[in-house]
Design a protein around this motif. Structure first.
Motif, PDB file in Angstrom:
ATOM      1  N   ARG A   1       9.281  15.243  -8.804  1.00  0.00           N
ATOM      2  CA  ARG A   1       9.735  15.496  -7.437  1.00  0.00           C
ATOM      3  C   ARG A   1       8.557  15.797  -6.502  1.00  0.00           C
ATOM      4  NH1 ARG A   1      10.870  20.024  -4.530  1.00  0.00           N
ATOM      5  NH2 ARG A   1      12.445  19.827  -2.907  1.00  0.00           N
ATOM      6  N   GLU A   2       7.625  16.628  -6.960  1.00  0.00           N
ATOM      7  CA  GLU A   2       6.509  17.022  -6.096  1.00  0.00           C
ATOM      8  C   GLU A   2       5.655  15.812  -5.704  1.00  0.00           C
ATOM      9  OE1 GLU A   2       7.277  18.369  -8.933  1.00  0.00           O
ATOM     10  OE2 GLU A   2       7.869  20.441  -8.503  1.00  0.00           O
ATOM     11  N   GLY A   3       5.330  14.969  -6.685  1.00  0.00           N
ATOM     12  CA  GLY A   3       4.513  13.799  -6.398  1.00  0.00           C
ATOM     13  C   GLY A   3       5.241  12.792  -5.516  1.00  0.00           C
ATOM     14  N   THR A   4       6.567  12.676  -5.712  1.00  0.00           N
ATOM     15  CA  THR A   4       7.334  11.758  -4.871  1.00  0.00           C
ATOM     16  C   THR A   4       7.287  12.184  -3.410  1.00  0.00           C
ATOM     17  OG1 THR A   4       8.816  11.303  -6.721  1.00  0.00           O
ATOM     18  CG2 THR A   4       9.602  10.731  -4.526  1.00  0.00           C
ATOM     19  N   LEU A   5       7.399  13.503  -3.171  1.00  0.00           N
ATOM     20  CA  LEU A   5       7.332  13.991  -1.782  1.00  0.00           C
ATOM     21  C   LEU A   5       5.948  13.768  -1.182  1.00  0.00           C
ATOM     22  CD1 LEU A   5       9.387  17.315  -2.038  1.00  0.00           C
ATOM     23  CD2 LEU A   5      10.057  15.177  -0.935  1.00  0.00           C
ATOM     24  N   VAL A   6       4.898  13.991  -1.984  1.00  0.00           N
ATOM     25  CA  VAL A   6       3.537  13.751  -1.483  1.00  0.00           C
ATOM     26  C   VAL A   6       3.340  12.269  -1.163  1.00  0.00           C
ATOM     27  CG1 VAL A   6       1.097  13.792  -2.105  1.00  0.00           C
ATOM     28  CG2 VAL A   6       2.546  15.737  -2.675  1.00  0.00           C
ATOM     29  N   GLY A   7       3.791  11.400  -2.059  1.00  0.00           N
ATOM     30  CA  GLY A   7       3.670   9.963  -1.808  1.00  0.00           C
ATOM     31  C   GLY A   7       4.453   9.527  -0.584  1.00  0.00           C
ATOM     32  N   LEU A   8       5.652  10.130  -0.400  1.00  0.00           N
ATOM     33  CA  LEU A   8       6.464   9.799   0.773  1.00  0.00           C
ATOM     34  C   LEU A   8       5.764  10.224   2.053  1.00  0.00           C
ATOM     35  CD1 LEU A   8       9.147   8.727   1.861  1.00  0.00           C
ATOM     36  CD2 LEU A   8      10.115  11.015   1.565  1.00  0.00           C
ATOM     37  N   ARG A   9       5.150  11.399   2.033  1.00  0.00           N
ATOM     38  CA  ARG A   9       4.430  11.858   3.226  1.00  0.00           C
ATOM     39  C   ARG A   9       3.239  10.945   3.540  1.00  0.00           C
ATOM     40  NH1 ARG A   9       5.534  17.237   1.264  1.00  0.00           N
ATOM     41  NH2 ARG A   9       3.483  17.342   0.288  1.00  0.00           N
ATOM     42  N   LEU A  10       2.514  10.511   2.496  1.00  0.00           N
ATOM     43  CA  LEU A  10       1.376   9.614   2.719  1.00  0.00           C
ATOM     44  C   LEU A  10       1.836   8.266   3.280  1.00  0.00           C
ATOM     45  CD1 LEU A  10      -0.773  10.291  -0.487  1.00  0.00           C
ATOM     46  CD2 LEU A  10      -1.298  10.961   1.856  1.00  0.00           C
ATOM     47  N   ALA A  11       2.940   7.753   2.721  1.00  0.00           N
ATOM     48  CA  ALA A  11       3.453   6.467   3.208  1.00  0.00           C
ATOM     49  C   ALA A  11       3.914   6.579   4.662  1.00  0.00           C
ATOM     50  CB  ALA A  11       4.597   5.999   2.318  1.00  0.00           C
TER      51      ALA A  11
ATOM     52  N   VAL B   1       1.269  10.760 -11.218  1.00  0.00           N
ATOM     53  CA  VAL B   1       0.057  11.465 -11.660  1.00  0.00           C
ATOM     54  C   VAL B   1      -0.396  12.562 -10.706  1.00  0.00           C
ATOM     55  CG1 VAL B   1      -0.757   9.428 -12.907  1.00  0.00           C
ATOM     56  CG2 VAL B   1      -1.463   9.771 -10.530  1.00  0.00           C
ATOM     57  N   TYR B   2       0.423  12.970  -9.740  1.00  0.00           N
ATOM     58  CA  TYR B   2       0.014  14.042  -8.830  1.00  0.00           C
ATOM     59  C   TYR B   2      -0.242  15.318  -9.641  1.00  0.00           C
ATOM     60  CZ  TYR B   2       0.417  17.560  -5.135  1.00  0.00           C
ATOM     61  OH  TYR B   2       0.179  18.609  -4.285  1.00  0.00           O
ATOM     62  N   PRO B   3      -1.387  16.000  -9.428  1.00  0.00           N
ATOM     63  CA  PRO B   3      -1.719  17.169 -10.270  1.00  0.00           C
ATOM     64  C   PRO B   3      -0.685  18.290 -10.184  1.00  0.00           C
ATOM     65  CG  PRO B   3      -3.644  16.412  -9.029  1.00  0.00           C
ATOM     66  CD  PRO B   3      -2.476  15.650  -8.492  1.00  0.00           C
ATOM     67  N   GLY B   4       0.016  18.424  -9.079  1.00  0.00           N
ATOM     68  CA  GLY B   4       0.987  19.501  -8.941  1.00  0.00           C
ATOM     69  C   GLY B   4       2.372  19.166  -9.452  1.00  0.00           C
ATOM     70  N   ASN B   5       2.521  18.050 -10.145  1.00  0.00           N
ATOM     71  CA  ASN B   5       3.839  17.668 -10.661  1.00  0.00           C
ATOM     72  C   ASN B   5       4.375  18.696 -11.648  1.00  0.00           C
ATOM     73  OD1 ASN B   5       4.159  15.323  -9.206  1.00  0.00           O
ATOM     74  ND2 ASN B   5       3.202  14.014 -10.745  1.00  0.00           N
ATOM     75  N   ALA B   6       5.650  19.097 -11.462  1.00  0.00           N
ATOM     76  CA  ALA B   6       6.249  20.074 -12.368  1.00  0.00           C
ATOM     77  C   ALA B   6       7.715  19.758 -12.629  1.00  0.00           C
ATOM     78  CB  ALA B   6       6.115  21.488 -11.785  1.00  0.00           C
ATOM     79  N   GLU B   7       8.470  19.449 -11.574  1.00  0.00           N
ATOM     80  CA  GLU B   7       9.913  19.248 -11.715  1.00  0.00           C
ATOM     81  C   GLU B   7      10.222  17.771 -11.945  1.00  0.00           C
ATOM     82  OE1 GLU B   7      14.011  19.812  -9.081  1.00  0.00           O
ATOM     83  OE2 GLU B   7      12.170  20.818  -8.492  1.00  0.00           O
ATOM     84  N   GLU B   8      10.867  17.467 -13.061  1.00  0.00           N
ATOM     85  CA  GLU B   8      11.189  16.070 -13.369  1.00  0.00           C
ATOM     86  C   GLU B   8      12.323  15.585 -12.484  1.00  0.00           C
ATOM     87  OE1 GLU B   8      11.545  15.196 -17.527  1.00  0.00           O
ATOM     88  OE2 GLU B   8      13.003  13.600 -17.134  1.00  0.00           O
ATOM     89  N   LEU B   9      12.118  14.401 -11.865  1.00  0.00           N
ATOM     90  CA  LEU B   9      13.141  13.828 -10.989  1.00  0.00           C
ATOM     91  C   LEU B   9      13.908  12.713 -11.683  1.00  0.00           C
ATOM     92  CD1 LEU B   9      14.231  13.974  -8.067  1.00  0.00           C
ATOM     93  CD2 LEU B   9      12.603  12.193  -7.461  1.00  0.00           C
TER      94      LEU B   9
ATOM     95  N   ILE C   1       0.838  -1.206   0.000  1.00  0.00           N
ATOM     96  CA  ILE C   1       0.000   0.000   0.000  1.00  0.00           C
ATOM     97  C   ILE C   1       0.869   1.251   0.000  1.00  0.00           C
ATOM     98  CG2 ILE C   1      -1.781   1.244   1.291  1.00  0.00           C
ATOM     99  CD1 ILE C   1      -2.669  -1.405   2.466  1.00  0.00           C
ATOM    100  N   ALA C   2       1.939   1.240   0.806  1.00  0.00           N
ATOM    101  CA  ALA C   2       2.833   2.397   0.856  1.00  0.00           C
ATOM    102  C   ALA C   2       3.511   2.627  -0.494  1.00  0.00           C
ATOM    103  CB  ALA C   2       3.878   2.189   1.958  1.00  0.00           C
ATOM    104  N   MET C   3       3.948   1.553  -1.130  1.00  0.00           N
ATOM    105  CA  MET C   3       4.585   1.694  -2.436  1.00  0.00           C
ATOM    106  C   MET C   3       3.593   2.190  -3.483  1.00  0.00           C
ATOM    107  SD  MET C   3       7.750   1.141  -2.229  1.00  0.00           S
ATOM    108  CE  MET C   3       8.077   1.085  -3.990  1.00  0.00           C
ATOM    109  N   THR C   4       2.333   1.777  -3.359  1.00  0.00           N
ATOM    110  CA  THR C   4       1.309   2.261  -4.288  1.00  0.00           C
ATOM    111  C   THR C   4       1.128   3.772  -4.152  1.00  0.00           C
ATOM    112  OG1 THR C   4       0.167   0.138  -4.130  1.00  0.00           O
ATOM    113  CG2 THR C   4      -1.094   1.995  -4.993  1.00  0.00           C
ATOM    114  N   PHE C   5       1.084   4.259  -2.901  1.00  0.00           N
ATOM    115  CA  PHE C   5       1.012   5.706  -2.675  1.00  0.00           C
ATOM    116  C   PHE C   5       2.152   6.414  -3.388  1.00  0.00           C
ATOM    117  CE2 PHE C   5      -1.280   5.187   1.659  1.00  0.00           C
ATOM    118  CZ  PHE C   5      -2.484   5.082   1.001  1.00  0.00           C
ATOM    119  N   LEU C   6       3.355   5.887  -3.184  1.00  0.00           N
ATOM    120  CA  LEU C   6       4.557   6.542  -3.702  1.00  0.00           C
ATOM    121  C   LEU C   6       4.568   6.575  -5.233  1.00  0.00           C
ATOM    122  CD1 LEU C   6       7.064   7.820  -2.440  1.00  0.00           C
ATOM    123  CD2 LEU C   6       8.237   5.644  -2.703  1.00  0.00           C
ATOM    124  N   ILE C   7       4.251   5.431  -5.837  1.00  0.00           N
ATOM    125  CA  ILE C   7       4.335   5.337  -7.302  1.00  0.00           C
ATOM    126  C   ILE C   7       3.241   6.180  -7.966  1.00  0.00           C
ATOM    127  CG2 ILE C   7       4.097   3.753  -9.243  1.00  0.00           C
ATOM    128  CD1 ILE C   7       5.356   1.594  -7.441  1.00  0.00           C
TER     129      ILE C   7
END
Length: 250
Positions: free
Chosen positions: A94-104, A76-84, A65-71
């Motif tokens: 980068r933005e979506g990765t941080l959001v997924g990390l916080r959720l996990a 597909v996070y709407p605020g994604n802008a900076e390519e990691l 479940i945690a990995m699903t949040f992260l991936i």
């Protein structure tokens, strides 16, 4: 769960406070650094309390479940802008990765805080402590029944599975073999659970469960000398977390 550590010896209400403060801090500390620090602290409590080996299997169980949040958030996070990073046609942001990390981290923080109470507390002791403080005996019974239901059904399922194997039924191996063994397992399991529920209801009625008289207790409530220090530390951590969130945006 039986044990002899400082966490097991704590009274149920102090452990309930520890779990509640842990859950509240999970939502107070919204940054990834704050969530990681809280998770490290909860792991320290579980480790020194001697229940980390049991908690490890639970943590591994929710890793999917945690990995699903992260991936999902990284892609597909709407605020994604900076390519990691880029994996073929897939772009990780980068933005979506941080959001997924916080959720996990939030998922693991809530889980770890709850396990402090669940893995080191006898459900009967917790129920008795709540009833002593004015909770309804019916509420206490519901809590005890819910907490004991899963271990009891797992024990019954293991016993029924052993009995089926002794009669020559294959219950292990490939997926299809396990699926075929599912129905012969569920029939006796459901039937025995219904019978146990009826027997328990009769036993409660015989013991005057519906009586309006205030119940008495066979055991005295025991609280170790360091329980007050643990409670003070919980309130201090909560105050520190609120201050850090307001002052520094933790």
């Amino acid at each position: 769960m039986p044990g002899n550590s400082w966490l097991h010896k704590l009274d149920p209400m102090t452990k309930l406070l520890m779990a509640a403060v842990g859950v509240v801090l999970t939502f107070v500390l919204t940054s990834a650094a704050g969530g990681a620090a809280l998770f490290a602290l909860l792991l320290l409590v579980l480790g020194t309390g001697g229940v980390l080996p049991r908690a490890r299997s639970v943590f591994l169980g929710v890793a999917v479940i945690a990995m699903t949040f992260l991936i999902v958030q990284a892609l597909v996070y709407p605020g994604n802008a900076e390519e990691l990073a880029r994996l073929g046609p897939l772009v990780i942001y980068r933005e979506g990765t941080l959001v997924g990390l916080r959720l996990a981290l939030r998922l693991y923080d809530i889980l770890a805080a709850t396990l402090i109470l669940v893995l080191a507390t006898n459900p009967s002791d917790l129920t008795e402590a709540l009833v002593r403080r004015g909770a309804s005996p019916r509420l206490g019974y519901i809590m005890t029944a819910v907490l004991q239901m899963v271990p009891q059904m797992m024990s019954q399922a293991a016993a029924i599975s052993d009995a089926q194997r002794s009669r020559g039924l294959e219950t292990e191996g490939r997926l299809w073999t396990r699926m075929k063994a599912f129905l012969p397992l569920m029939g006796p399991l459901v039937t025995s659970s219904l019978i146990a529920t009826e027997e328990r209801a009769l036993a409660l009625e015989v013991r005057g469960f519906g009586s309006k008289t205030r119940p008495t207790f066979l055991k005295e409530e025991v609280r170790p000398p360091y329980a007050g220090l643990v409670r003070a530390a919980c309130w201090l951590l909560l105050a520190l977390g609120l201050f850090g969130r307001v002052r520094y945006g933790w």
